[in-house]
Design an enzyme around this catalytic site. Structure first.
Site, PDB file in Angstrom:
ATOM      1  N   GLN A 136      -1.317  -1.276  13.725  1.00 20.56           N
ATOM      2  CA  GLN A 136      -1.091  -1.014  12.303  1.00 20.56           C
ATOM      3  C   GLN A 136       0.297  -0.404  12.145  1.00 20.56           C
ATOM      4  O   GLN A 136       0.524   0.755  12.481  1.00 20.56           O
ATOM      5  CB  GLN A 136      -2.193  -0.102  11.779  1.00 20.56           C
ATOM      6  CG  GLN A 136      -3.603  -0.672  12.025  1.00 20.56           C
ATOM      7  CD  GLN A 136      -3.950  -1.861  11.135  1.00 20.56           C
ATOM      8  OE1 GLN A 136      -3.850  -1.780   9.920  1.00 20.56           O
ATOM      9  NE2 GLN A 136      -4.314  -2.996  11.745  1.00 20.56           N
ATOM     10  N   GLY A 189      -9.534   1.920   2.918  1.00 27.20           N
ATOM     11  CA  GLY A 189      -9.065   1.056   3.996  1.00 27.20           C
ATOM     12  C   GLY A 189      -7.571   0.769   3.917  1.00 27.20           C
ATOM     13  O   GLY A 189      -6.887   1.126   2.949  1.00 27.20           O
ATOM     14  N   HIS A 190      -7.084   0.092   4.926  1.00 30.24           N
ATOM     15  CA  HIS A 190      -5.645  -0.188   5.008  1.00 30.24           C
ATOM     16  C   HIS A 190      -5.182  -1.123   3.891  1.00 30.24           C
ATOM     17  O   HIS A 190      -5.887  -2.018   3.480  1.00 30.24           O
ATOM     18  CB  HIS A 190      -5.245  -0.739   6.375  1.00 30.24           C
ATOM     19  CG  HIS A 190      -5.976  -1.923   6.882  1.00 30.24           C
ATOM     20  ND1 HIS A 190      -5.589  -2.586   8.027  1.00 30.24           N
ATOM     21  CD2 HIS A 190      -7.072  -2.566   6.424  1.00 30.24           C
ATOM     22  CE1 HIS A 190      -6.413  -3.575   8.240  1.00 30.24           C
ATOM     23  NE2 HIS A 190      -7.310  -3.594   7.303  1.00 30.24           N
ATOM     24  N   ASN A 191      -3.987  -0.806   3.430  1.00 31.93           N
ATOM     25  CA  ASN A 191      -3.327  -1.628   2.414  1.00 31.93           C
ATOM     26  C   ASN A 191      -3.997  -1.614   1.048  1.00 31.93           C
ATOM     27  O   ASN A 191      -3.729  -2.474   0.213  1.00 31.93           O
ATOM     28  CB  ASN A 191      -3.144  -3.077   2.905  1.00 31.93           C
ATOM     29  CG  ASN A 191      -2.241  -3.119   4.126  1.00 31.93           C
ATOM     30  OD1 ASN A 191      -2.694  -3.322   5.247  1.00 31.93           O
ATOM     31  ND2 ASN A 191      -0.974  -2.849   3.911  1.00 31.93           N
TER      32      ASN A 191
END
Lengths: 342, 342, 342
Positions: free
Chosen positions: B200, B241-243
């Protein structure tokens, strides 16, 4: 600060198992999305929803499959599995600071702990008696590793993780911050007036290549151990109860709640915020959709769901009233059908 | 110990934007509920459910709106928005101990970290290389702030918080204990046998005046950053979560689970324990009720829900059997209707 | 390392309130499951699902009730409540390392803190001003106990726990790692443009014999205190909002989300991942099943549930479409019934 790495497209193609069509000497120094990548960056297409962006992508190269490579204006890194090649590329460009081997002077390491060569122990970490840590593993700042824990090689335990006593990790295990492995399982015997604690005498075993997210809790077993097999990937804020057994390569998304004594097969996917009640068995290759509750054992592979799907609250309010009448609705319908066929 | 502050009613009225009707010199030293307040305390009415308690309230003064002020026997602090005036009063009477500026001798601060005047770093906190912390911000005991993080002015990071490397906070951000910002997003590419980690490479950006509860996790982005815009308020044990991109002034209640790459608009409210599946967009001013799952994008403002509402388990068991027959019920009903109209 | 303890069957029978039928001098040194126990171990039967295993169990003794004792080949420890006797046995064989009394040199204890005899403070723990800790309580490594906290006797606070200022614990309270007690409740007043924090002026009171799991958060009250009464057992990753009041001996399973100002009665069981919306009251002896949402007050004891149960996703997809038509289905059915009876 970490050093940013650069690669020629030729090097990159070799490293990510792709076939290069384009400028072999072009220097790539980072990864960008199709929408925002610029010169000097590599991008990728794996989700078909973004195919349209190929035409306008400004990356110097794009990781694509054979079919979509026709639509790229840039250099192409053609892969039979672009997402997997992209995963390999992310590893190459990873700019995460590496922990420095050695024990920080502020760490408190028990004299009986055994640290293999290359182990890093961060500031203010605490390592208990008889702990064994394998080569090149790192324990982040503020971690607590209680006595008798065994940690394999190449593990990365980020800061502020807690391992209770006698937990065993395989090699190449990653555990993110705030996670707690080996706290007591939730077991009580009631005498009708109050709850008597069942002391949890087992521990937790975690296999090789397991990833564990942040804020996740995995409880120690009551008598035997809780077991997480190799290759399992667990996201953030997952709860796994005592004496669960999670099979190889299963994926457990964020906020999943697994009660005690649940056996989950291999290659399963537990969707985000899904759950399972205690003392059930879930077969291999079962996928459970987000926020679904598995309320009894599942013996066949396949996809399972529960819930109602979302709707406007105004519509929902009318329908949940009817849900509570559903048995009556079904019976009345059956009565009408009987009349009809007379 | 903290100093308890007192105000005359005249001072208080000015400080909370209310109009005083009553004894201007009366001394108020704390806040009480309508049910339990006593002499020397101020109380408030904002929830109409408690209107009846006005008559018996023993507070020296009550914050009320014009209409309800007629029912108060005490002095009145009349406000067009009693709840907002109450919020201002809570700030005046806040007795929370303030962190002392300076670096505690037990803290481990990297020599390249830059701390502005008035910064407090608590006992056993760890601050990495090249971290920048703005004026009057405090880092609680046991916190880990990894390298290259940037923290604005006037932030309050409570104890045992973890920021992974390169996370950026605006000014006046509050983060409560046990929260983890910037751990890896949950991304893997499968080759059919095992999962390969997608490293990431992005980070997390958090805007001004964001509040984050305890035990909350916000993952770093895969390529680009996860973004929380200014004024967002996030409760405990939330997973983002990511993004994800959360718009200004949105409120995310406790235990909400947001999968990766979700865009949430401005001024939304995600109810407690609600969730959203990945890669969807939620419009501005959407409200999602408690424990509802948003399973596809929402393009219109308004209230949305899922679930069945609770009922006696005996009733529920009958109805969930029927839920699994619902498609059949609907078809059979349609058949009957056809017969009927023949 | 901890010392493993052994008992003769005669001693064991006395200690767990069972009647021995068998070899009084036989030495028992640990506990095993019916399936895996061997010589020198004691096992137990409480779940009728395992009755068949009695015949093949290799334990030296088995804790059973009168009825099932006939099927044991081993020595028998006959108990009117085998699960309770088993709970007592787990305590006897607990091999958990005990914290050593005394303050670790790396701990930071404020000079005004008062520690009773026998208190243990682990490495890198931080104890604030005016904290009082009762006899024989232990504070694990990395804990933060903010100023003015009061902790009773015989408490065990595992590592990396955070107590905010002025939290009060009774005696014999257990709190597992990563838990945060007393962070701010989630309260804001909106002016239509942004959210204004309601400073949380109350605290948290936790009664005697309360157990709290790992990664659990219990918020401090807005004006008055959040209260957890004696004997309450709380599992991992539970969220309890500000001003909740949880009655004596209630059991709250993992991942439960309780919004603010909820009153839960005595002897209730909140199933795993269940929840309750704010400002409601739940009567004594209510049981809520896993992942159910209590969306309004419950005034009668009994079992309550929500949700749909899981099914194959293919079936589920058809049914949730119909769920959204449920009100229409019910109305159309009623119309048909009217026609029918004409």
């Amino acid at each position: 600060m970490s050093i940013k790495k650069s690669y020629t497209l030729e090097e990159l193609a070799n490293l990510i198992d792709a076939k290069l069509v384009g400028d072999a000497s072009c220097i790539i120094s980072s990864i960008g999305t199709l929408a925002h990548a610029t010169t000097g960056q590599v991008s990728f297409l794996s989700n078909p929803a973004y195919t349209d962006q190929l035409a306008t992508c400004k990356a110097s190269a794009i990781i694509v499959d054979e079919k979509n490579s026709l639509n790229c204006k840039s250099s192409k890194l053609i892969s039979s599995d672009p997402y997997l090649s992209f995963a390999k590329a992310t590893r190459l460009f990873d700019n995460r600071p590496a922990p420095e081997p050695g024990v920080h002077p502020s760490a408190v390491v028990h004299e009986t702990a055994e640290l293999a060569p290359g182990v890093a122990v961060g500031a203010n970490a605490v390592i208990g008696a008889h702990v064994k840590i394998g080569a090149n593993s790192s324990i982040g700042p503020g971690c607590l590793i209680e006595s008798n824990c065994q940690i394999g090689e190449g593990c990365r335990i980020y800061g502020n993780v807690t391992l209770y006593h006698s937990v065993k990790l395989g090699s190449n295990v990653i555990i993110n911050s705030g996670s707690v492995i080996g706290a007591d399982g939730f077991g009580f015997a009631s005498d009708g007036r109050q709850s008597h604690k069942i002391h949890q005498l087992g521990s937790v075993q975690i296999g090789d290549n397991v990833d564990i997210g942040a804020g996740t809790t995995i409880d120690r077993g009551a008598i035997e151990d809780t077991i997480i097999e190799m290759g399992v990937k667990i996201d953030n804020q997952v709860q796994i109860g005592h004496n669960c057994h999670v099979g190889e390569h299963t994926i457990i998304c964020g906020c999943v709640a697994i009660a005690g004594s649940v056996t989950i097969g291999k290659h399963c996917i537990m969707g985000g915020a899904s759950g399972a009640v205690g003392h059930i068995t879930i077969a291999d290759k079962v996928q459970v959709s987000a926020m679904s509750l598995v309320s009894k054992s599942i013996s066949e592979p396949g996809m399972y769901s529960s819930g109602t799907g979302h709707m406007k609250t105004s519509v929902w309010k009318r329908n949940i009233v009817r849900f509570q009448q559903l048995d009556s609705i079904a019976r009345r319908l059956k009565d009408l059908e009987k009349h009809e066929t007379k």
